[in-house]
Design a protein around this motif. Sequence first.
Motif, PDB file in Angstrom:
ATOM      1  N   LEU A 271     -21.490   3.479  -1.931  1.00  0.00           N
ATOM      2  CA  LEU A 271     -22.887   3.073  -1.755  1.00  0.00           C
ATOM      3  C   LEU A 271     -23.272   2.955  -0.279  1.00  0.00           C
ATOM      4  CD1 LEU A 271     -23.032   0.364  -4.560  1.00  0.00           C
ATOM      5  CD2 LEU A 271     -24.241   2.562  -4.574  1.00  0.00           C
ATOM      6  N   ASN A 272     -22.352   3.332   0.592  1.00  0.00           N
ATOM      7  CA  ASN A 272     -22.579   3.265   2.042  1.00  0.00           C
ATOM      8  C   ASN A 272     -22.784   1.830   2.531  1.00  0.00           C
ATOM      9  OD1 ASN A 272     -22.446   6.127   2.530  1.00  0.00           O
ATOM     10  ND2 ASN A 272     -24.487   6.290   1.601  1.00  0.00           N
ATOM     11  N   ILE A 273     -22.072   0.912   1.903  1.00  0.00           N
ATOM     12  CA  ILE A 273     -22.087  -0.483   2.334  1.00  0.00           C
ATOM     13  C   ILE A 273     -21.001  -0.683   3.389  1.00  0.00           C
ATOM     14  CG2 ILE A 273     -21.785  -2.879   1.593  1.00  0.00           C
ATOM     15  CD1 ILE A 273     -24.317  -1.525   0.490  1.00  0.00           C
ATOM     16  N   ASP A 274     -21.361  -1.320   4.483  1.00  0.00           N
ATOM     17  CA  ASP A 274     -20.389  -1.636   5.525  1.00  0.00           C
ATOM     18  C   ASP A 274     -19.464  -2.739   5.016  1.00  0.00           C
ATOM     19  OD1 ASP A 274     -19.046  -1.925   7.916  1.00  0.00           O
ATOM     20  OD2 ASP A 274     -20.596  -3.163   8.848  1.00  0.00           O
ATOM     21  N   LEU A 275     -18.178  -2.441   4.889  1.00  0.00           N
ATOM     22  CA  LEU A 275     -17.217  -3.397   4.351  1.00  0.00           C
ATOM     23  C   LEU A 275     -16.859  -4.419   5.427  1.00  0.00           C
ATOM     24  CD1 LEU A 275     -14.928  -0.871   2.421  1.00  0.00           C
ATOM     25  CD2 LEU A 275     -16.771  -2.289   1.489  1.00  0.00           C
ATOM     26  N   LYS A 276     -17.506  -5.566   5.366  1.00  0.00           N
ATOM     27  CA  LYS A 276     -17.364  -6.588   6.391  1.00  0.00           C
ATOM     28  C   LYS A 276     -15.982  -7.251   6.347  1.00  0.00           C
ATOM     29  CE  LYS A 276     -21.709  -6.416   7.846  1.00  0.00           C
ATOM     30  NZ  LYS A 276     -22.075  -6.006   9.219  1.00  0.00           N
ATOM     31  N   GLU A 277     -15.379  -7.423   7.490  1.00  0.00           N
ATOM     32  CA  GLU A 277     -14.099  -8.123   7.564  1.00  0.00           C
ATOM     33  C   GLU A 277     -14.237  -9.558   7.074  1.00  0.00           C
ATOM     34  OE1 GLU A 277     -10.654  -9.213  10.895  1.00  0.00           O
ATOM     35  OE2 GLU A 277     -12.189  -7.707  11.351  1.00  0.00           O
ATOM     36  N   ALA A 278     -15.400 -10.144   7.299  1.00  0.00           N
ATOM     37  CA  ALA A 278     -15.644 -11.530   6.894  1.00  0.00           C
ATOM     38  C   ALA A 278     -15.618 -11.699   5.376  1.00  0.00           C
ATOM     39  CB  ALA A 278     -16.988 -12.003   7.448  1.00  0.00           C
ATOM     40  N   TRP A 279     -15.803 -10.618   4.629  1.00  0.00           N
ATOM     41  CA  TRP A 279     -15.762 -10.713   3.173  1.00  0.00           C
ATOM     42  C   TRP A 279     -14.340 -10.959   2.669  1.00  0.00           C
ATOM     43  CZ3 TRP A 279     -19.266  -5.859   1.981  1.00  0.00           C
ATOM     44  CH2 TRP A 279     -20.601  -6.201   2.267  1.00  0.00           C
ATOM     45  N   ASN A 280     -13.344 -10.609   3.478  1.00  0.00           N
ATOM     46  CA  ASN A 280     -11.943 -10.894   3.161  1.00  0.00           C
ATOM     47  C   ASN A 280     -11.528 -10.285   1.811  1.00  0.00           C
ATOM     48  OD1 ASN A 280      -9.431 -11.991   3.747  1.00  0.00           O
ATOM     49  ND2 ASN A 280      -9.908 -13.979   2.863  1.00  0.00           N
ATOM     50  N   LEU A 281     -11.929  -9.056   1.589  1.00  0.00           N
ATOM     51  CA  LEU A 281     -11.616  -8.382   0.330  1.00  0.00           C
ATOM     52  C   LEU A 281     -10.141  -7.962   0.291  1.00  0.00           C
ATOM     53  CD1 LEU A 281     -14.794  -6.108   0.079  1.00  0.00           C
ATOM     54  CD2 LEU A 281     -14.373  -8.278  -1.091  1.00  0.00           C
ATOM     55  N   ASP A 282      -9.576  -7.960  -0.895  1.00  0.00           N
ATOM     56  CA  ASP A 282      -8.183  -7.558  -1.076  1.00  0.00           C
ATOM     57  C   ASP A 282      -8.032  -6.090  -1.454  1.00  0.00           C
ATOM     58  OD1 ASP A 282      -7.134 -10.149  -0.599  1.00  0.00           O
ATOM     59  OD2 ASP A 282      -7.542 -10.724  -2.687  1.00  0.00           O
ATOM     60  N   GLY A 283      -9.048  -5.520  -2.082  1.00  0.00           N
ATOM     61  CA  GLY A 283      -8.968  -4.147  -2.561  1.00  0.00           C
ATOM     62  C   GLY A 283      -9.132  -3.132  -1.454  1.00  0.00           C
ATOM     63  N   ASN A 284      -8.805  -1.892  -1.779  1.00  0.00           N
ATOM     64  CA  ASN A 284      -8.950  -0.775  -0.841  1.00  0.00           C
ATOM     65  C   ASN A 284      -9.725   0.352  -1.515  1.00  0.00           C
ATOM     66  OD1 ASN A 284      -7.172  -1.579   1.500  1.00  0.00           O
ATOM     67  ND2 ASN A 284      -5.700  -1.744  -0.170  1.00  0.00           N
ATOM     68  N   VAL A 285     -10.249   1.247  -0.723  1.00  0.00           N
ATOM     69  CA  VAL A 285     -10.935   2.424  -1.248  1.00  0.00           C
ATOM     70  C   VAL A 285      -9.881   3.351  -1.847  1.00  0.00           C
ATOM     71  CG1 VAL A 285     -12.376   4.408  -0.676  1.00  0.00           C
ATOM     72  CG2 VAL A 285     -12.773   2.204   0.455  1.00  0.00           C
ATOM     73  N   SER A 286     -10.095   3.767  -3.081  1.00  0.00           N
ATOM     74  CA  SER A 286      -9.119   4.622  -3.772  1.00  0.00           C
ATOM     75  C   SER A 286      -9.804   5.828  -4.394  1.00  0.00           C
ATOM     76  CB  SER A 286      -8.381   3.837  -4.854  1.00  0.00           C
ATOM     77  OG  SER A 286      -7.518   2.879  -4.288  1.00  0.00           O
ATOM     78  N   GLY A 287      -9.334   7.010  -4.018  1.00  0.00           N
ATOM     79  CA  GLY A 287      -9.795   8.234  -4.665  1.00  0.00           C
ATOM     80  C   GLY A 287     -10.897   8.984  -3.953  1.00  0.00           C
ATOM     81  N   LEU A 288     -11.494   8.395  -2.927  1.00  0.00           N
ATOM     82  CA  LEU A 288     -12.560   9.096  -2.206  1.00  0.00           C
ATOM     83  C   LEU A 288     -11.999   9.936  -1.070  1.00  0.00           C
ATOM     84  CD1 LEU A 288     -15.377   6.365  -1.935  1.00  0.00           C
ATOM     85  CD2 LEU A 288     -14.992   8.074  -3.725  1.00  0.00           C
ATOM     86  N   LYS A 289     -12.724  10.959  -0.684  1.00  0.00           N
ATOM     87  CA  LYS A 289     -12.289  11.840   0.415  1.00  0.00           C
ATOM     88  C   LYS A 289     -12.298  11.081   1.734  1.00  0.00           C
ATOM     89  CE  LYS A 289     -14.123  16.015  -1.798  1.00  0.00           C
ATOM     90  NZ  LYS A 289     -15.142  17.093  -1.740  1.00  0.00           N
TER      91      LYS A 289
END
Length: 289
Positions: A271-289
Motif C-alpha cells: 500500500l506504499n505505507i512507510d514502515l515506521k521504526e516507532a511501530w516496532n513491528l515484528d513481521g517482515n515483507v514476504s513474497g514481494l519483489k
Amino acid sequence: MKLQLKYYVFLTLTIAFSFSEIKAQNKVLILGIDGCRPDALLAAKTPHLDNLWKNGAYSFKAKTDDLSWSGVCWTGMLTGVWKDKHKVMGNQYLNPNIKEYPHFFNLAKQQQPDLRTYSIANWSPVHKILQYNDATVVKHKPTDGLVTKSVVKTLKNEDVDVMFVHLDNVDHAGHKYGYAIDNSKYIKSIEKTDKKIGRIVKALQKRKNYANENWLILVSTDHGGSGTNHGKAIPEHTTIFYIASGKDVEKGEIKKQVYVIDVAVTALKHLNIDLKEAWNLDGNVSGLK
C-alpha cells in the motif's frame, strides 16, 4: 492549418502518454481460511487456490504463534506483532494492546486517512482489535456463504482499497471431524472453500476499474490442528501456509522462514505505507519483489 494539425497531434500524443504513465493504484485483499492445514490444502482439489500459489509467491512451511488459538493468531496476522506485544492470549480478547499495536488498517490510515477498508468475517471476535471509524466498514456474517456473498457485493459496488475476509467452515470441520489429510470431510470443506475463493477472485477481476488497480492477494490461515483441536506448540498446529499473488510478487517458493505476522507488514508495504521504526513491528515483507 498545418500548424493546427501538428498541435493537435502533439496534444493527443501528450495526453495518451500521460495516461500511460498513470500508475495503477495499489490495493490489498487478504483471504483468511481458519484452521486450514497446509498439507491438507495440498491434498485437496483446489484449482482456484492452486492458481494463486502456482503463479505467485508461497510457503507451505510458514509458522504461526506457538499459542495456536484463533484470537492469538489472527491478532498477530492483523497487527504484525507477536502476543508479547499485542497481549491477546486466547479467544476472549481480554486486554488487547491496540493502543500501542493497532490493527494494520489503522497504521495505514495514519499516512493515508482516506483509505477505504473493509473487514468481513464469519467469526466476529476477529473484529475486537479493529478500532471503529467512519472510513471502515465492518460486517459480521454467520456463515461462509453469507461472507462470500457480502464480499462479492462489496467488491462489485464499492471503492475498496483494503479488505480482510475471514472464512470459518474449514475450522468447523476440523473441530467436528478432525484435522487430518486422510479425513475426507475435512478435505471436502477445503474444496468447498476453494469454490468460494474462486467466486471472490472472479468478482475482484470483474471490477469496473480493475485495469487501473494493482491488487495484491494474500491468503493464509491462523493455525492447523490435530485430532479435533489445536492450541499447542507442535508442528501440526503451528505450521501454516502463506500465498501472495499479484503483479508485484516474486514468483516461486519463498526460501526464508515466513510467519503469520508477515501478512500485515507485507500488506502495508504494498500500500506504499512507510514502515515506521516507532511501530516496532515484528513481521517482515514476504513474497514481494
